[in-house]
Design a protein around this motif. Structure first.
Motif, short mmCIF file in Angstrom:
data_model
loop_
_atom_site.label_atom_id
_atom_site.label_comp_id
_atom_site.label_asym_id
_atom_site.label_seq_id
_atom_site.Cartn_x
_atom_site.Cartn_y
_atom_site.Cartn_z
N TRP A 213 29.26 60.83 57.90
CA TRP A 213 29.63 61.52 59.15
C TRP A 213 29.43 60.61 60.37
O TRP A 213 30.21 60.66 61.33
N MET A 214 28.39 59.80 60.33
CA MET A 214 28.16 58.86 61.44
C MET A 214 29.31 57.85 61.52
O MET A 214 29.76 57.48 62.62
N ILE A 215 29.81 57.42 60.38
CA ILE A 215 30.94 56.49 60.36
C ILE A 215 32.20 57.16 60.91
O ILE A 215 32.96 56.58 61.69
N LEU A 216 32.40 58.43 60.51
CA LEU A 216 33.56 59.16 61.01
C LEU A 216 33.50 59.33 62.52
O LEU A 216 34.53 59.36 63.21
N ASP A 217 32.26 59.48 63.04
CA ASP A 217 32.09 59.63 64.49
C ASP A 217 32.22 58.30 65.23
O ASP A 217 32.10 58.25 66.46
N GLY A 218 32.41 57.22 64.46
CA GLY A 218 32.60 55.93 65.07
C GLY A 218 31.31 55.24 65.48
O GLY A 218 31.33 54.37 66.36
N TYR A 219 30.21 55.58 64.85
CA TYR A 219 28.93 54.96 65.22
C TYR A 219 28.96 53.49 64.85
O TYR A 219 29.40 53.10 63.77
N ASP A 220 28.49 52.66 65.73
CA ASP A 220 28.48 51.21 65.54
C ASP A 220 27.09 50.78 65.05
O ASP A 220 26.15 50.69 65.84
N PHE A 221 26.98 50.54 63.74
CA PHE A 221 25.68 50.17 63.17
C PHE A 221 25.36 48.71 63.48
O PHE A 221 26.24 47.84 63.39
#
Length: 424
Positions: A145-153
Motif C-alpha cells: 500500500w505504501m508503494i501504491l501511495d508513491g512512498y519514496d523509500f
C-alpha cells in the motif's frame, strides 16, 4: 565443534523437565537456528559496515545480542514464548532493513520474511505460527500500500553494492534454510530411530510377558485371559490326573537349610517338568513337595492316560538314576510315590488377583488318595485308569485298598514294561 554444540544443547535443556522426543527436537532446532542466525548476522553486520549501510550494522549488532540471549533465556523461559518473540522480532528486523534499503521490491533482504512462519511453526505450535503468518501477510500488504501511495523509500547504501548485497542475502537465505531443514531432518531421524528402538524394546518386553504368561497358564487359557480378563471354568469328561509326592519329606528335609531344600526340590521338579512337557501333559501346580499334572486339560490338550503313565514311568526311572547319584555322593535323596486316576474334572481360573489355573472334582481327590496309598518308586493307578491302559502296560492288581474318606478302592501297580515290548 560438535562437542561445543552438545554442551550448548545440554545447557539449554538442563532446566527443561519435559524430556520428550518432540521437546528435545524443538530445543535443539531452536539452539541451532539461533547460532546460525547469530553467525550470519555478524557477517552481515561486517559487510554492512564496509559498504556504509549503518542500519545494517546496528540492526545486526542488536540481532547478535538478541539471538545469543535467546539461547540463555531458553533455560528459563517457555520455548513457545521465545519462538513467538523471535517471529515478531524477525518481522520487525526485516521491515527495518527493507525500509532503509529501497522498499519491498527493491531490498535484497525482502525474501527473508518467507522464512519466519515455517520457523515459528517448527519451534512452537500452529496457533503461534498462524499469528506470525498473518502478521507477515499484513507486513507485505502494508509495504504494498505504501508503494501504491508513491512512498519514496530511502536507500542508505551505495547502488554499486546492491547486486553484491542481493547475491549475499540470497546465498545466506539459502544456506540458513538448508541448515535449518538439515538439522530438522537429522533430529527427525534421531527421533524415528529412538521410536523404533522403543518399539523393539516394547516388543521384546511383550514377548517376555507372553512367555511368562505361557509358563503360568495353558496357551488357550492365556489367550482367553488376555482377551476377556477372565477364563471360564469348563467340565472335561475324560482327564487323567497324576499326583507325585515325596515319601517322608518332612523328616528328610529337617537336616537341610532352607536354601539347600529349595535347591534340591528345584533339581527334582525341574526334571519332572521336562518329562511332563515331553509327553504333552499339562503341569497344574506344585503344592509343597507334591506335584500335580494332568492329560486332557485344557480342551486343546490331547494327552491321554497312556501318555500320563508313560510320563510316570520316566519320572520314576529318572528319579532312580538321580537317587543313585545322590547316594554315591553321600547326599540326601527323595523317593516319589505316584498315583494316577482318570475321570471328569472341572478346570479353570479362580480369583481376581494372582490367577492360578487349577482342576477340581472327585477325580482329583481320588488321585490324591491313590497317591497316598502308593509306595516309593512305584506307580499306583485306579481301576478307571487301568481300563484305559491295560492293553499297553503290564499291570498288577492290588485288590481293594482302603483310602482315606473313600472306603476301599480297587487299585493296580503299573510295571515299567509295555506289553508290546515284552512280546518281542
Amino acid at each position: 565443534m560438535i562437542n561445543h554444540l552438545s554442551k550448548i544443547y545440554d545447557f539449554a535443556l538442563s532446566n527443561n523437565l519435559d524430556q520428550s522426543i518432540d521437546s528435545v527436537r524443538k530445543y535443539k532446532l531452536f539452539v541451532t537456528t539461533c547460532l546460525f542466525v547469530t553467525i550470519f548476522g555478524f557477517l552481515y553486520g561486517v559487510l554492512s559496515y564496509f559498504i556504509g549501510f549503518e542500519v545494517g550494522v546496528w540492526t545486526m549488532a542488536v540481532s547478535v545480542i538478541f539471538f545469543t540471549s535467546n539461547i540463555f533465556f531458553l533455560k528459563y523461559l517457555n520455548i513457545n514464548t521465545l519462538g513467538f518473540l523471535i517471529g515478531v522480532y524477525t518481522i520487525w528486523l526485516n521491515a527495518t532493513l527493507v525500509f532503509y534499503s529501497g522498499g519491498l521490491f527493491a531490498s535484497p533482504v525482502s525474501p527473508w520474511i518467507t522464512l519466519t512462519p515455517p520457523f515459528v511453526l517448527l519451534l512452537t505450535n500452529r496457533r503461534n505460527a498462524l499469528i506470525i503468518l498473518f502478521l507477515c501477510i499484513f507486513y507485505v500488504l502494508g509495504f504494498y500500500w505504501m508503494i501504491l501511495d508513491g512512498y519514496d523509500f530511502p536507500k542508505t547504501y551505495s547502488d554499486s553494492f546492491h547486486l553484491i548485497f542481493l547475491v549475499l542475502a540470497m546465498m545466506g537465505l539459502i544456506v540458513i534454510f538448508y541448515l535449518i531443514t538439515t538439522t530438522f531432518e537429522a533430529l527427525k531421524q534421531q527421533a524415528l530411530d529412538s521410536l523404533l528402538s522403543k518399539q523393539k524394546e516394547l516388543k521384546s518386553e511383550q514377548k517376555r510377558s507372553e512367555d511368562l504368561l505361557l509358563n503360568i497358564f495353558p496357551k488357550e487359557i492365556a489367550e482367553e485371559l488376555k482377551e476377556t480378563g477372565k477364563a471360564k471354568a469348563r467340565l472335561h469328561e475324560n482327564v487323567t490326573v497324576l499326583f507325585a509326592d515325596i515319601k517322608n519329606f518332612t523328616s528328610l528335609s529337617e537336616g537341610l537349610t532352607p536354601p539347600e531344600l529349595v535347591k534340591l526340590l528345584h533339581a527334582y521338579f525341574q526334571r519332572i517338568d521336562s518329562i511332563i512337557q515331553k509327553h504333552g501333559l499339562e503341569k497344574i501346580k506344585t503344592i509343597g513337595d507334591a506335584y500335580l499334572a494332568a492329560g486332557g486339560v485344557p480342551g486343546s490338550n490331547k494327552a491321554n492316560a497312556i501318555n500320563v503313565v508313560e510320563a510316570a514311568i520316566e519320572i520314576q526311572e529318572t528319579n532312580l538314576h538321580f537317587k543313585n547319584e545322590q547316594l554315591n555322593n553321600g547326599n540326601i535323596f527323595f523317593d516319589f510315590r505316584i498315583g494316577i486316576n482318570t475321570g471328569p474334572v472341572v478346570a479353570g481360573v479362580v480369583g481376581d488377583k494372582k490367577f492360578v489355573y487349577d482342576i477340581w472334582g472327585d477325580a482329583v481327590n481320588l488321585a490324591a488318595r491313590i497317591e497316598e496309598t502308593s509306595e516309593p518308586g512305584k506307580i499306583n493307578i485306579s481301576e478307571s485308569t487301568y481300563f484305559e491302559i491295560k492293553d499297553h502296560f503290564i499291570c498288577e492288581p492290588r485288590g481293594f485298598v482302603p483310602a482315606k474318606n473313600k472306603g476301599e478302592i480297587k487299585m493296580f501297580w503299573v510295571h515299567d514294561v509295555r506289553i508290546q515290548e515284552k512280546s518281542k
